[in-house]
Design an enzyme around this catalytic site. Structure first.
Site, PDB file in Angstrom:
ATOM      1  N   GLU A  60      -7.383  44.259  45.919  1.00 58.26           N
ATOM      2  CA  GLU A  60      -8.444  43.889  44.970  1.00 58.26           C
ATOM      3  C   GLU A  60      -9.812  44.483  45.309  1.00 58.26           C
ATOM      4  OE1 GLU A  60      -6.164  41.783  46.054  1.00 58.26           O
ATOM      5  OE2 GLU A  60      -5.146  41.153  44.227  1.00 58.26           O
ATOM      6  N   HIS A 129      -3.198  29.816  40.927  1.00 58.26           N
ATOM      7  CA  HIS A 129      -3.123  30.487  39.621  1.00 58.26           C
ATOM      8  C   HIS A 129      -3.804  29.625  38.559  1.00 58.26           C
ATOM      9  CE1 HIS A 129       0.228  32.176  41.954  1.00 58.26           C
ATOM     10  NE2 HIS A 129       0.154  33.249  41.195  1.00 58.26           N
TER      11      HIS A 129
END
Lengths: 327, 331
Positions: A60, A129
């Site tokens: 990322e 999530h």
């Protein structure tokens, strides 16, 4: 006007901007052949090729950092973080770099990157999530944070984000992706970043919120109307920097304010909204500012019982609105 | 008769004299900054001393009219070659409004000047590595024939951004040059406590790219390695990791005391193979420089630095309220 889903609005905004400007490109994990794990970039790889829809290594900080470099050169990257929860390795790049490039170079360089990430819970996503991460970035001048609630706003604001000469974090509620549908014109349009939007007019109480919670508040407002109370609903749309004027106006309108977020309560976006109202509207208020938010626990648990307990929903919003209306 | 080393590399006599001049200029500006710091005139210095050969040798192997450089905080030699002036560096040292790097917003050593393709940098180390990869990506997407060159210390080779950035560049065969200026210390922590492989360049194997270690005190060796890396990059051969080994001759910064973690004798030994001396000797051996012409060069540079110092000292600070400007663009 065609009715499309929230996620289709995301895809359309990206496609139209890529058609309009060859400097716009997409990078992220699984955004190419797979079309994104949520399918937000569906069809773009086929249309624009692997050079402009780039499947990156799983890293990322590089997704953000490489995008930042390309943006400084003059390209218009749209970097996707697969889940907002996974933005953490990129935080140094976003806060130390993207946010400060214009300022630290005395306006000599700029960083027109858009970083998209799905956030939010209610999808059995458990701790990693489901998170809302906007508050982490919401005291970082140099960044703009957009969190739209409707497909119409998604398309107009995402296009504005891509065209912005500043870094924009664009958080999309993942449960809204297919749940929320709405009218979206085929034509090109943008909406102003930094401007809130009144989603419902009313005189009895004001609800200020953003993202999926706007829909919870709208549903609750319809029920409440049957009981004789009219809610005024302000959708922040941009959560940083905040539209102070709109917040003050909405608070003054009814004198009773409910602030809603599905993020943890303390230090959240609505904490700042509350401070703005306290600073400017003290003598216009007829009730204490009321906040409805997730509990202050690290993140949303997996089991349905605990997830439901954590999540804001229309019933919780309605109960809070009613309590305030009757104050 | 065998050709001289610099001629073998395609460098003219003027080129190597220019190389030496830029190295000496960087050294002398740096020395002046320390004097100004110790005199209480500027708050902070971070040095290039000991790394000038690597910096100038590398910069001269690049195309300064096309390539982008993403320097780290010691790279005075790189930015001087890319067109930063002595006066601009002094303005940065004094944090004055006219400083093109940041208008007095950043500490010295945080270089940036878009006109010369010197990309703005920050203090958290290694963040520039993924940025260089982004520039490389832009060159590839635009099908342009320039490279992105970035530098960092050996300590930075442990950061995630080093790994993430280089791996990305390798996967996409991007025209990037990653140059590690190994000066043996990350502030106080020596090389052997930073990594357990022999060379930083050994790490290139893990990324599937060319890796090479060269003598950072030899500007010609660095020039050669970077020239080849640039050629590879332009021809689609992907990125390279070049490690230049030298020594940090000063403490980490003006706020550091290196006597608590390294021996004086070690520093003295390094000063004997200082590139300013050894490259000067080479130029004298081949008849391009004499004690007299070196002294003339230094006198001229001293004058340039004196003038730049005076100018910067007298120049104005940014207006206090200007601290509010340039958070966002005008839109």
């Amino acid at each position: 006007m065609p009715i499309i889903s929230y996620i289709e609005a995301v895809t359309r905004a990206i496609r139209e901007e890529m058609e309009r400007d060859e400097n716009v490109f997409v990078l992220g994990e699984d955004v190419g052949k797979r079309g994104g794990v949520f399918r937000a970039t569906n069809g773009l790889y086929e249309q624009f090729g692997e050079e402009r829809v780039i499947d990156t290594p799983l890293a990322e900080s590089a997704i953000a950092g490489v995008g930042i470099g390309a943006a400084m050169y003059g390209l218009r990257p749209i970097a996707e973080m697969q889940f907002a929860d996974f933005i953490m390795p990129a935080v140094n790049q976003i806060i130390s770099e993207a946010a400060k490039i214009r300022y630290r170079s005395n306006n000599d360089w700029q960083c027109p990157i858009t970083i998209r990430a799905p956030y939010g819970g209610g999808v059995h996503g458990a701790l990693y999530h489901s998170q809302s991460v906007e508050a982490i970035f919401a005291n970082v001048p140099g960044l703009k944070i957009v969190m739209p609630s409707t497909p119409y706003d998604v398309k107009g604001l995402l296009k504005a984000a891509i065209r912005s000469n500043d870094p924009v974090l664009f958080f999309e509620h993942k449960r809204a992706y297919r749940l929320i549908k709405g009218e979206v014109p085929d034509e090109d349009y943008t909406l102003p970043i930094g401007k809130a939007d009144v989603k419902r007019e009313g005189d009895d109480i004001t609800v200020i919120t953003y993202g999926l919670c706007v829909h919870f508040a709208m549903q609750a407002a319809e029920n409440l109307a049957k009981q004789g109370y009219q809610a005024h609903i302000l959708d922040l749309r941009t959560v940083y920097p905040l539209d102070k004027e709109a917040i003050i106006e909405a608070a003054r309108k009814t004198g009773k304010v409910l602030l809603v977020t599905e993020d943890n309560k303390e230090g959240s976006i609505i904490s700042e909204v509350s401070a703005i109202i306290a600073e400017h509207c003290m003598f216009d208020l007829d009730a204490p500012i009321k906040r409805l938010a997730g509990p202050d626990v690290p993140a949303m648990p997996y089991a349905p019982t605990m997830e439901k307990y954590f999540m804001v929903n229309p019933d919780k919003v309605e109960a809070a609105m009613k309590e305030l209306a009757e104050f | 008769m065998t050709k001289l080393r610099h001629h073998q590399l395609g460098l003219s006599d003027e080129d190597v004299l220019q190389m030496f001049k830029t190295m000496v200029l960087a050294r002398m500006i740096d020395e002046r900054m320390w004097l100004l710091n110790r005199a209480g005139k500027i708050p902070f210095v971070i040095s290039c001393q000991g790394q000038e050969a690597a910096q100038v040798g590398a910069a001269m192997a690049l195309n300064k009219d096309k390539d982008y450089v993403l320097p780290y905080y010691r790279d005075m030699g790189v930015v001087l070659h890319f067109g930063m002036t002595t006066q601009e560096l002094m303005l940065s040292g004094f944090a004055k409004a006219e400083d093109p790097n940041s208008g007095g917003r950043q500490m010295p050593g945080h270089f940036g000047k878009s006109k010369n393709r010197i990309v703005t940098g920050s203090s958290p180390v290694t963040t520039q590595v993924p940025h260089a990869v982004g520039f490389g990506l832009a060159a590839k997407m635009k099908k342009e024939d320039w490279v992105a060159f970035t530098t960092f210390g050996e300590g930075s080779s442990n950061q995630g951004d080093f790994h993430e950035g280089i791996n990305f560049a390798s996967v996409h065969d991007l025209p990037c040059i990653f140059m590690c200026e190994n000066n043996k210390y990350a502030i106080s922590v020596p090389l052997e406590k930073q990594l357990n492989c022999e060379n930083v360049s050994d790490r290139a194997v893990g990324y599937g790219i060319h890796g090479e270690t060269v003598d950072g005190n030899d500007p010609l060796a660095v020039y050669e390695a970077i020239s080849k890396a640039r050629k590879r990059a332009i021809e689609g051969g992907g990125p390279s990791l070049i490690e230049t080994v030298s020594y940090r001759l000063t403490p980490h910064s003006s706020d550091d005391d290196d006597s608590v973690y390294r021996a004086k004798e070690e520093v003295e030994a390094a000063k004997k193979i200082d590139s300013i001396i050894t490259f000067g000797s080479y130029l004298k051996e081949v008849g391009l420089l004499s004690d007299k012409t070196e002294e003339e060069l230094r006198t001229n540079l001293r004058k340039e630095i004196d003038e730049a110092t005076d100018y910067a000292e007298k120049a104005g600070y940014a207006e206090p309220e200007s601290a509010l400007k340039y958070v966002y663009g005008e839109e």
